[in-house]
Motif scaffolding. Structure first.
Motif, PDB file in Angstrom:
ATOM      1  N   ALA A   1       3.121  50.354  77.649  1.00 20.27           N
ATOM      2  CA  ALA A   1       1.824  50.882  77.207  1.00 20.27           C
ATOM      3  C   ALA A   1       1.718  52.366  77.543  1.00 20.27           C
ATOM      4  N   GLY A   2       2.237  52.769  78.681  1.00 20.51           N
ATOM      5  CA  GLY A   2       2.249  54.184  79.042  1.00 20.51           C
ATOM      6  C   GLY A   2       3.067  55.005  78.065  1.00 20.51           C
ATOM      7  N   ALA A   3       4.225  54.477  77.697  1.00 23.45           N
ATOM      8  CA  ALA A   3       5.069  55.173  76.728  1.00 23.45           C
ATOM      9  C   ALA A   3       4.353  55.307  75.383  1.00 23.45           C
TER      10      ALA A   3
ATOM     11  N   GLN B   1       5.735  57.459  72.497  1.00 23.91           N
ATOM     12  CA  GLN B   1       7.115  57.005  72.642  1.00 23.91           C
ATOM     13  C   GLN B   1       7.158  55.480  72.650  1.00 23.91           C
ATOM     14  N   THR B   2       8.346  54.943  72.495  1.00 26.69           N
ATOM     15  CA  THR B   2       8.485  53.487  72.509  1.00 26.69           C
ATOM     16  C   THR B   2       9.347  53.060  73.689  1.00 26.69           C
TER      17      THR B   2
END
Length: 150
Positions: free
Chosen positions: A59-61, A66-67
């Motif tokens: 979730a942060g990414a 980003q993934t």
């Protein structure tokens, strides 16, 4: 003879359900990341262990465009077990409370990874608390099994 011993050692290392590398122990899970994490949290709470945080790295990414495959970090601990270690070596406080990283690899397999307590003890110069370290290893192994087995 040497070849036989090497094959035997390799078989023993490969046969176990958990593998240790670089101070980390990884156990393959029979569940997806979220289910494994939920099972861990349930087992921890059932034993009265405090769950301090659940961090969703994927979730942060996503928030920064980003993934990342599913990756959850569960931070948990028991002051009755951890405090004597911190009293012995304040630096181990950087590694306590304990953490479990539950993550999906590129092949879609899910893993439960944690720091090996004997590695943490060596890292922080704790040599005389073998029983505590062994108990911590057993507790972590039990929690890993509760979270990962069918």
């Amino acid at each position: 003879m040497i070849k036989t011993i090497l094959i035997l050692l390799l078989t023993l290392f490969m046969a176990g359900p958990a593998a240790a590398q670089g101070g980390l122990v990884s156990r393959k899970s029979s569940h997806d990341v979220v289910t494994t994490a939920n099972r861990l949290e349930s087992a921890l709470k059932e034993k009265g262990v405090t769950v301090f945080a659940r961090i969703d790295h994927a979730a942060g990414a996503q928030r920064v465009g980003q993934t990342l495959k599913p990756t959850l970090l569960i931070i948990f601990g028991n002051p009755a077990m951890g405090t004597p270690l911190i009293q012995r070596s304040r630096s181990i406080g950087i590694d306590l409370p304990l953490k479990a990283l539950i993550w999906e690899d590129n092949a879609g397999e899910v893993w439960f990874t944690y720091n090996a307590p004997d590695y943490l003890a060596r890292r922080h110069g704790i040599t005389e608390m073998g029983e505590t370290i062994q108990k911590m290893e057993q507790v972590l192994s039990n929690f890993a099994q509760a979270a990962t087995l069918p």
